[in-house]
Design a protein around this motif. Structure first.
Motif, mmCIF file in Angstrom:
data_model
loop_
_atom_site.group_PDB
_atom_site.id
_atom_site.type_symbol
_atom_site.label_atom_id
_atom_site.label_comp_id
_atom_site.label_asym_id
_atom_site.label_seq_id
_atom_site.Cartn_x
_atom_site.Cartn_y
_atom_site.Cartn_z
ATOM 1 N N SER A 187 -38.438 47.783 -7.674
ATOM 2 C CA SER A 187 -37.499 48.793 -7.402
ATOM 3 C C SER A 187 -38.116 50.080 -7.845
ATOM 4 O O SER A 187 -38.949 50.324 -8.663
ATOM 5 C CB SER A 187 -36.279 48.695 -8.232
ATOM 6 O OG SER A 187 -36.579 48.438 -9.675
ATOM 7 N N TYR A 188 -37.518 51.232 -7.327
ATOM 8 C CA TYR A 188 -37.771 52.585 -7.405
ATOM 9 C C TYR A 188 -37.387 53.046 -9.012
ATOM 10 O O TYR A 188 -36.383 52.912 -9.525
ATOM 11 C CB TYR A 188 -37.166 53.605 -6.656
ATOM 12 C CG TYR A 188 -37.146 55.023 -6.752
ATOM 13 C CD1 TYR A 188 -38.774 55.423 -6.507
ATOM 14 C CD2 TYR A 188 -36.387 55.600 -7.524
ATOM 15 C CE1 TYR A 188 -38.998 56.878 -6.544
ATOM 16 C CE2 TYR A 188 -36.742 57.075 -7.664
ATOM 17 C CZ TYR A 188 -37.986 57.445 -7.410
ATOM 18 O OH TYR A 188 -38.223 58.887 -7.441
ATOM 19 N N GLY A 189 -38.404 53.518 -9.500
ATOM 20 C CA GLY A 189 -38.505 53.922 -10.856
ATOM 21 C C GLY A 189 -38.333 52.875 -11.840
ATOM 22 O O GLY A 189 -37.691 52.821 -12.807
ATOM 23 N N TYR A 190 -39.171 51.723 -11.791
ATOM 24 C CA TYR A 190 -39.070 50.229 -12.478
ATOM 25 C C TYR A 190 -38.981 50.594 -13.833
ATOM 26 O O TYR A 190 -38.461 49.883 -14.775
ATOM 27 C CB TYR A 190 -39.888 49.372 -12.001
ATOM 28 C CG TYR A 190 -39.944 47.956 -12.627
ATOM 29 C CD1 TYR A 190 -39.151 47.210 -12.253
ATOM 30 C CD2 TYR A 190 -40.827 47.980 -13.792
ATOM 31 C CE1 TYR A 190 -39.137 46.095 -13.262
ATOM 32 C CE2 TYR A 190 -41.066 46.809 -14.458
ATOM 33 C CZ TYR A 190 -39.921 45.756 -14.217
ATOM 34 O OH TYR A 190 -40.169 44.603 -14.764
ATOM 35 N N THR A 191 -40.210 51.252 -14.256
ATOM 36 C CA THR A 191 -40.607 51.634 -15.604
ATOM 37 C C THR A 191 -39.460 52.434 -16.174
ATOM 38 O O THR A 191 -39.171 52.153 -17.381
ATOM 39 C CB THR A 191 -41.949 52.283 -15.791
ATOM 40 O OG1 THR A 191 -42.898 51.520 -15.148
ATOM 41 C CG2 THR A 191 -42.377 52.517 -17.322
ATOM 42 N N ARG A 192 -39.059 53.425 -15.615
ATOM 43 C CA ARG A 192 -38.103 54.059 -16.199
ATOM 44 C C ARG A 192 -36.878 53.636 -16.498
ATOM 45 O O ARG A 192 -36.135 53.336 -17.544
ATOM 46 C CB ARG A 192 -37.701 55.422 -15.178
ATOM 47 C CG ARG A 192 -36.603 56.389 -15.678
ATOM 48 C CD ARG A 192 -36.408 57.571 -15.274
ATOM 49 N NE ARG A 192 -36.359 57.115 -13.396
ATOM 50 C CZ ARG A 192 -35.129 57.147 -12.883
ATOM 51 N NH1 ARG A 192 -33.935 56.937 -13.604
ATOM 52 N NH2 ARG A 192 -35.221 56.850 -11.780
ATOM 53 N N HIS A 193 -36.168 52.654 -15.567
ATOM 54 C CA HIS A 193 -35.090 51.868 -15.988
ATOM 55 C C HIS A 193 -35.483 50.385 -16.835
ATOM 56 O O HIS A 193 -34.475 50.098 -17.700
ATOM 57 C CB HIS A 193 -34.755 50.954 -14.546
ATOM 58 C CG HIS A 193 -33.971 52.032 -13.584
ATOM 59 N ND1 HIS A 193 -33.141 52.701 -13.663
ATOM 60 C CD2 HIS A 193 -34.693 52.290 -12.374
ATOM 61 C CE1 HIS A 193 -33.136 53.614 -12.646
ATOM 62 N NE2 HIS A 193 -33.722 53.163 -11.872
ATOM 63 N N PHE A 194 -36.794 50.220 -16.994
ATOM 64 C CA PHE A 194 -36.948 49.134 -17.689
ATOM 65 C C PHE A 194 -37.042 49.783 -19.236
ATOM 66 O O PHE A 194 -36.445 49.111 -20.350
ATOM 67 C CB PHE A 194 -38.620 48.638 -17.845
ATOM 68 C CG PHE A 194 -38.929 47.674 -18.690
ATOM 69 C CD1 PHE A 194 -38.930 45.963 -17.933
ATOM 70 C CD2 PHE A 194 -39.322 47.595 -19.812
ATOM 71 C CE1 PHE A 194 -39.271 45.100 -18.891
ATOM 72 C CE2 PHE A 194 -39.968 46.893 -20.711
ATOM 73 C CZ PHE A 194 -39.896 45.468 -20.122
ATOM 74 N N ILE A 195 -37.518 51.039 -19.578
ATOM 75 C CA ILE A 195 -37.331 51.546 -20.581
ATOM 76 C C ILE A 195 -35.857 51.774 -21.107
ATOM 77 O O ILE A 195 -35.483 51.616 -22.319
ATOM 78 C CB ILE A 195 -38.323 52.898 -20.833
ATOM 79 C CG1 ILE A 195 -39.667 52.524 -20.516
ATOM 80 C CG2 ILE A 195 -37.766 53.840 -22.072
ATOM 81 C CD1 ILE A 195 -40.445 53.953 -20.422
ATOM 82 N N GLY A 196 -34.878 52.090 -20.176
ATOM 83 C CA GLY A 196 -33.646 52.635 -20.349
ATOM 84 C C GLY A 196 -32.997 51.160 -20.978
ATOM 85 O O GLY A 196 -32.029 51.399 -21.664
ATOM 86 N N ALA A 197 -33.517 50.110 -20.230
ATOM 87 C CA ALA A 197 -32.721 48.819 -20.884
ATOM 88 C C ALA A 197 -33.176 48.600 -22.167
ATOM 89 O O ALA A 197 -32.217 47.992 -23.042
ATOM 90 C CB ALA A 197 -33.263 47.730 -19.798
ATOM 91 N N CYS A 198 -34.332 48.816 -22.776
ATOM 92 C CA CYS A 198 -34.714 48.785 -24.062
ATOM 93 C C CYS A 198 -34.290 49.779 -24.873
ATOM 94 O O CYS A 198 -34.122 49.541 -26.184
ATOM 95 C CB CYS A 198 -36.132 48.696 -24.195
ATOM 96 S SG CYS A 198 -36.909 47.309 -23.030
ATOM 97 N N MET A 199 -33.621 51.023 -24.553
ATOM 98 C CA MET A 199 -33.517 52.044 -25.216
ATOM 99 C C MET A 199 -32.418 51.789 -26.468
ATOM 100 O O MET A 199 -32.694 52.359 -27.420
ATOM 101 C CB MET A 199 -33.102 53.194 -24.289
ATOM 102 C CG MET A 199 -32.954 54.739 -25.277
ATOM 103 S SD MET A 199 -34.829 54.920 -25.885
ATOM 104 C CE MET A 199 -35.509 55.187 -24.634
ATOM 105 N N PRO A 200 -31.308 51.051 -26.130
ATOM 106 C CA PRO A 200 -30.544 50.912 -27.349
ATOM 107 C C PRO A 200 -31.058 50.201 -28.444
ATOM 108 O O PRO A 200 -30.556 50.572 -29.610
ATOM 109 C CB PRO A 200 -29.249 50.022 -26.563
ATOM 110 C CG PRO A 200 -29.422 50.468 -25.202
ATOM 111 C CD PRO A 200 -30.830 50.702 -25.017
#
Length: 653
Positions: A187-200
């Motif tokens: 998916s577009y921006g996979y790494t960014r979304h992956f980090i977002g999921a881990c951010m909390p």
């Protein structure tokens, strides 16, 4: 039926997803409802705790930090708090300046615990809501987390300690990791979304690291194991026919994203540590921290130098330049009397003690302790619930695999069930290996107080709870459009709830017994505080072990001679402890016109020693005689209640 809704198959607990996801407004309302329930239940439980018990600082450690942060210790709120890192100490000290007279530190610890607890409940409800599981099953699942978790933390939510509060934060981080929603592969921006999921989870770990870095690093392998389990489960789902999303475990995007998360976490920790190092970069603070680390090695791992063995091991002591009277100061924890003791002296004492100490364990003894941690009633209810969780997860996985192998015609689903059984077993074995390594580490070190062992149990149980919840959702079609809640997991949840309810009375009784004990033990200490406050022109050095068992209630108004609003520090301190010989200690003595404890006692005319009536003062007279060549006279000037004597020290010159 409207597009984006869920249909419940009557009598089965199954849901079939039809069309797109529910509307944003509906999903938002449901999320707010889950948040309200989690916050409301958490608030209700903490109110119940406050109605039955008083909140206490568990140890003198937290009392000392509270006094430093609030300004009781030095006269002004300090942002350099010895054990906590500077960023969080700065925030709390500023809050003390704003909320004068309020126990900010105690409130912060309780709020962090409550927030972590509420976050776990909220995420539990959301995981099942997002998958269309019926309301009553969501409630049951939340109870299967809430009740056992509550049993495990009840004592530590009443008798609060900052190290265990880190365990709350790490538990919440682990739970968010193991239930996080990862993005679609490619998916577009996979790494960014992956980090977002881990951010909390990363934010929780950052707060925990600032609060108690050593405890956070100790529990970090368990937390990261939860993240690894979730990543593997999600990325392997499509290959096994249990669809969460298409993917490959070792895909390039996934590995790069994992690396990015680890680097981000390391960078956050490094920034916090760098800020702390910069704030304490003065020569005085660097020397004190070196001394503090040596003191930790001496007392926490090897034990104080044994005076009784001095003559037998005199060659070790002489090599370290340590006299018998200094050994006695270390043994009584009153080393603040000798102003020449520095980090080198404490390191030498630690080196001597390591040669004669039996506190550290061999691998054989550590292994025996490890076995006991799993089966001994001394570790109940923690080991009971953790072992039960391991067993129930394994049994549910076996039962699910057998059920699907014999009753499912779709071979892809059968293969997926068997693959998931293997992944579950591997995950449990890996988690047990990680926890075993951590436990052996603390056992070999010879230091494993309850605040450490209970914290490890708590994080481990939270990871296991997350595994059980994620396993509860079963996809009944290869395309992942039909799901059900596993009847095996349902049974496991009932067993966990029942076990926790049976264990709850023992935890309540333990908290009740501790309350009565603390009220009895603290009564003399409160008399001591009142006595010092009634003599504000004097300064009192208190024998360390005479007060080591005392703690304080949170939010209680104890008498103090000092006044932080006027810049006046309290007029008593221990003869040795966390803050001894720190820049804060020097600042406190200077406020009363003292250069050191040794000169204050004999030269100032307003410094006294307070000691328990059953303790000896030989450590003081021996030190003056051997190190200053002075004979001193001890004059008992007063008695505090029925527990303490007050002495005036006079040098015969």
């Amino acid at each position: 039926m409207k597009k984006g809704t869920y249909k419940l198959n009557s009598g089965s607990g199954k849901t079939e997803r039809q069309g797109a996801s529910p509307s944003f407004s509906h999903a938002g309302a449901e999320k707010m409802r889950s948040l309200a329930w989690a916050a409301g239940v958490t608030a209700f439980l903490f109110v119940l705790l406050s109605l039955r018990w008083d909140f206490y600082f568990d140890l003198n450690d937290d009392v000392c930090m509270k006094d430093i942060l609030s300004g009781i210790y030095t006269g002004t709120p300090s942002s350099r708090n010895i054990q906590m890192l500077y960023p969080i100490s700065l925030v709390i000290s500023v809050l003390y300046r704003v909320f004068t007279g309020f126990d900010v530190y105690g409130a912060v610890l309780l709020l962090l615990q409550a927030f972590s607890f509420a976050l776990i409940l909220f995420r539990t409800l959301e995981v099942l809501r997002e998958r269309g599981i019926v309301l009553w099953m969501r409630v049951l699942t939340a109870m299967s987390v809430l009740i056992p978790f509550g049993v495990l933390v009840l004592w530590h939510s009443v008798y609060v300690q900052y190290s265990v509060t880190c365990a709350f934060l790490c538990s919440a981080a682990a739970f968010l990791f193991i239930t996080m929603k990862l993005p679609e592969e490619d998916s577009y921006g996979y790494t960014r979304h992956f980090i977002g999921a881990c951010m909390p989870s990363l934010i929780l770990l950052a707060v925990s690291f600032a609060l108690r870095s050593e405890m956070t690093l100790l529990m970090l392998p368990l937390v990261l194991s939860a993240a690894l389990f979730r990543y593997i489960q999600v990325t392997a789902g499509a290959r096994s026919g249990l669809k969460e999303r298409a993917g490959r475990i070792f895909c390039r995007e996934g590995l790069l994203s994992i690396l990015a998360v680890l680097l981000l976490l390391a960078a956050v920790f490094a920034c916090e540590a760098a800020a702390d190092a910069a704030a304490c970069s003065s020569p005085e603070w660097r020397e004190f921290r070196a001394m503090f680390d040596a003191r930790t090695e001496l007392y926490d791992y090897d034990g104080a130098p044994p005076v009784a063995d001095f003559d037998e091991n005199i060659e070790y002591y002489e090599a370290g330049g340590i006299t018998k009277s200094v050994t006695e100061l270390f043994n009584t924890y009153n080393y603040g009397l000798d102003s020449t003791i520095d980090s080198g002296t404490v390191k030498a004492a630690a080196a001597v003690t390591s040669k004669v100490s039996t506190q550290r364990l061999s691998l054989r003894d550590a292994g025996w302790n490890f076995r006991n941690s799993l089966v001994s009633p001394d570790y109940a209810p923690y080991n009971i619930l953790v072992c039960a969780a391991y067993l129930l997860i394994l049994l549910t996985a076996l039962s699910e695999c057998i059920h699907r192998s014999y009753k499912q015609k779709n071979l892809l689903i059968v293969y997926g069930a068997r693959s998931e059984l293997v992944r579950t077993i591997v995950s449990l074995v890996f988690l047990f290996f990680v926890r075993s390594a951590l436990w052996m580490y603390i056992f070999v070190g010879g230091r494993y107080p309850e605040r450490i062992t209970h914290s490890l149990f708590l994080v481990e149980f939270t990871v296991l709870s997350g595994i059980l919840i994620i396993r509860g959702v079963r996809y009944t079609s290869a395309d992942g459009k039909s799901v059900e809640w596993s009847i095996d997991v349902f049974a496991a949840q009932l067993i966990l709830i029942s076990a926790a309810i049976l264990l709850l009375p023992s935890q309540v009784k333990k908290a009740d017994t501790e309350k009565a004990s603390r009220e009895y033990v603290n009564a003399p200490y409160e008399e001591l505080l009142s006595y010092c406050a009634e003599h504000p022109d004097n300064f009192y050095f208190v024998d360390t072990y005479s007060t080591v068992r005392f703690s304080e209630k949170m939010f209680a108004d104890y008498p103090h001679a000092g006044d932080a609003s006027l810049g006046i520090p309290d007029n008593h301190d221990t003869c040795g402890g966390w803050a001894t010989d720190s820049p804060l200690y020097t600042q406190k003595l200077a406020a009363y016109g003292f250069d050191s404890m040794e000169s204050a006692l004999t030269d100032s005319g307003k410094a006294y020693v307070i000691i328990a009536q059953d303790r000896s003062m030989d450590w003081l007279t021996d030190w003056y005689s051997e190190n200053r060549g002075e004979e001193v006279t001890l004059t008992r000037t007063d008695t505090v209640g029925e527990s303490f004597y007050v002495y005036k020290v006079t040098a015969e010159r």
